[in-house]
Enzyme design. Structure first.
Site, PDB file in Angstrom:
ATOM      1  N   CYS A  96      -5.132   3.727   3.715  1.00 28.07           N
ATOM      2  CA  CYS A  96      -5.119   2.315   3.319  1.00 28.07           C
ATOM      3  C   CYS A  96      -4.102   1.580   4.175  1.00 28.07           C
ATOM      4  CB  CYS A  96      -4.832   2.135   1.831  1.00 28.07           C
ATOM      5  SG  CYS A  96      -3.164   2.551   1.321  1.00 28.07           S
ATOM      6  N   ASP A  97      -3.853   0.346   3.831  1.00 22.78           N
ATOM      7  CA  ASP A  97      -3.007  -0.500   4.660  1.00 22.78           C
ATOM      8  C   ASP A  97      -1.612   0.096   4.815  1.00 22.78           C
ATOM      9  OD1 ASP A  97      -2.111  -2.830   6.039  1.00 22.78           O
ATOM     10  OD2 ASP A  97      -1.089  -3.378   4.180  1.00 22.78           O
TER      11      ASP A  97
END
Lengths: 487, 146
Positions: free
Chosen positions: A401-402
């Site tokens: 994810c980010d």
């Protein structure tokens, strides 16, 4: 990593190859849409240019108008072929698709849209198959030369084949259209002409039928009576308007957002080509076009309406400008009626499709079942269009994810728990920032919003997208794959 | 772990006007407790603007979080906000439970996440959470899975 048993992948593969017909149709529809939609902007650019600068445009400009022809002959079909090729065969597929398309384009004298939509994916498929066949057989150090020359030589052949293939095809299509139209005109049942007109238009035979058949017929009649219905049979802007209104209300995502712009260029600017891509991405909508066209012709005949010359471009202003006294009511009524009929029929078609495969908002649980079916369609479409290689031997699954701290960690933990529950061992399941996912990952799992970023960072990895970190159907499918792999 | 961290950090609200407000509200216990700075709240909101509503981890439940940049997270922590009326995140995703997460580094909070995962993996845990209206009841439920 444990030593995975590789033996029983077969069953898994078989399952992937056995989608239902419904899934196939949906995947194909999605495929067409994905090929056309990214390129609508180019159609709009071309439409604006044409509406403004051609000799009959709003601000004629001889110099700028020289762009019109090359853009529709080369630029737009090449874009479609490139997109189609890339969807099947990645960047090499895109190059191959473009090479094949240029053969078609030069070999024919009408814009080769449909041809490009066939040759693009075909080129992608050829190079993909070839690459698969020689995989691991190229001696180290020779990959680059083999890659470039294989693409070069195959492309060279494809270019020649498509050049010689397309000429006769177009010619026979022209002959077929011409003779059918002549036969239909002879019957006197003019509305039947729409059966040929509308499909032929979308295949870019519009100039052939208008300037080759209808306008000459029209000019004969106009010389005697001052007006002719033949000028209207294929140039009525009503059906295209109805189609685009329907997409504006019931289309999906990008198609819906771009339709209003296309509408202005089509109806006011008279550039009918703007609606063609919408029909090409949802081929069933041709039914709406045909019925709308028929309605228009029927109304024009009832009112005995006609135009004094061939409207070019076929915009509503050109129509009204060429309408003789006494025909205004009939012409306006015909255009309106055809718009309404096409709008209604197209809306029904789009809504039907929407119920079947809308992937936007499904909030209710009652659609659980249709979701499962949709899933099949998606898998197929992913499998055949995204150039992801399906890993056979999975040892490392990386959730990304980010930040690499929150949702990816949640996804990884949950997945580990599920693996444990199923008694699947020996897998590395960890979480990372997208860009930091290690190179030995066999599969990268990301949220669907982050897919592009993941694809960009890991172009050669199988990327699985999820929307639900706990219970996503795609994760369940991965679990099944892993279970079978370990069995 | 999760229940201990959530102690005193559970809030109930009827409704909020926007998802941004929901994130802000849900983070207040963490700000007050000195776990995070104001910047972390902005970062969480910015994260959704930039990357989409992927923090909606299952339908109805969001886990707002962001990277710990410039020490915006002082101490690892988690808070829960329960909304009577769901709030719409981008792409029309409705959310009524927000587990807001602040992690000092990328490892220290993993047992928190692990507990959260154990909680959400349970069948009908969402229905159960819907019905509970006090911090005590919610913490009890969480303890059963820890």
């Amino acid at each position: 990593m444990g030593s995975p048993a590789k033996a029983t992948n077969e069953s898994n593969v078989v399952e992937m190859n056995r989608p239902t017909t419904r899934a196939r149709v949906q995947a194909f529809g999605g495929f067409l849409t994905n090929m056309v939609l990214p390129n609508i902007g180019a159609f709009i650019a071309w439409g604006l240019l044409t509406a403004l600068f051609i000799p009959t445009g709003w601000i004629p400009n001889e110099d700028l108008a020289t762009i019109v022809d090359p853009a529709i002959t080369y630029l737009l079909p090449l874009l479609l072929a490139i997109t189609g090729g890339r969807m099947v065969g990645g960047q090499r597929g895109a190059v191959m698709g473009a090479i094949g398309a240029i053969g078609l384009i030069v070999g024919s004298d009408i814009p080769m849209f449909l041809g490009a939509m066939v040759i693009g994916p075909l080129g992608g498929l050829i190079i993909k198959k070839f690459d698969q066949a020689i995989e691991n057989k190229v001696p180290a150090g020779f990959e680059m030369i083999v890659n470039n020359f294989s693409l070069g030589i195959l492309g060279f052949l494809l270019m020649i084949v498509s050049f010689y293939f397309i000429g006769p095809v177009i010619e026979s299509a022209n002959n077929f259209v011409t003779s059918t139209i002549e036969a239909l005109v002879a019957t006197g049942l003019l509305p039947l002409l729409s059966l040929i007109n509308e499909p032929a238009k979308v295949l870019f035979l519009n100039n052939v039928i208008d300037q080759g058949i209808y306008y000459p017929l029209g000019m004969q009649a106009a010389a005697e009576t001052g007006k002719s219905i033949y000028f209207t049979v294929a140039s009525n802007p009503g059906p295209g308007l109805g189609l685009l209104i329907a997409f504006t209300f019931f289309g999906k995502k990008a198609a819906r957002r771009t339709a209003p712009g296309a509408m202005i260029i089509h109806f006011l600017g008279g550039i009918h080509e703007l609606y063609f891509p919408y029909v090409l991405m949802k081929p069933l909508t041709i039914i709406g076009m045909i019925l709308g066209g028929m309605t228009g012709i029927a109304v024009f005949s009832v009112f005995d309406a006609g135009l004094v010359a061939g409207p070019s471009p076929g915009s509503i202003f050109a129509y009204l400008g060429l309408t003789p006294k006494g025909s205004f009511l009939g012409i306006i009524a015909g255009v309106l009626a055809s718009t309404v009929v096409t709008f209604i029929v197209t809306s029904l078609i789009l809504k039907m499709e929407k119920n079947k495969d809308d992937d936007d908002e499904e909030l209710t649980q009652s659609v659980e079942k249709s979701k499962a079916m949709k899933q099949q369609g998606k898998q197929l479409s992913n499998a055949c269009s995204e150039n992801t290689k399906k890993n056979e031997d999975i040892n490392t699954v990386s959730f990304a994810c980010d930040a690499g701290a929150g949702s990816s960690a949640l996804g990884a933990t949950t997945f580990r728990k599920k693996l444990k529950k199923k008694g699947i061992e020996g897998l590395e399941v960890k979480h990372y920032r997208i860009e930091d996912a290690p190179d030995h990952s066999d599969i990268i799992v990301v949220h669907k919003d982050l897919k592009d970023r993941a694809k960009h960072a890991h172009p050669n990895k199988e990327v699985i997208t999820i929307e639900n970190y706990i219970n996503d159907p795609n994760l369940e499918e991965l679990l099944d794959r892993l279970e079978e792999q370990r069995a | 772990m999760l229940s201990q961290h959530l102690k005193g950090n559970v809030q109930f609200l009827n409704s909020v006007n926007s998802w941004e407000e929901a994130i802000k509200e849900s983070a207040t216990p963490l700000s007050k407790g000195g776990n995070i700075t104001e910047k972390y709240v902005d970062d969480m909101i910015q994260n959704v603007h930039e990357n989409g509503p992927y923090i909606v981890i299952v339908p109805g439940i969001a886990m707002p979080h962001a990277q710990n940049k410039d020490n915006s997270v002082v101490k690892t922590g988690v808070s829960l906000l329960k909304l009577e009326e769901p709030v719409a995140f981008p792409e029309g995703k409705e959310v009524n439970l927000l587990f807001t997460l602040a992690a000092e580094d990328t490892t220290g909070h993993l047992d928190l996440i692990s507990d959260l995962s154990s909680l959400l993996i349970e069948d009908d845990v969402q229905e159960k959470l819907e019905k509970l209206n006090s911090e005590e009841e919610i913490l009890d439920l969480i303890q059963t899975v820890e």
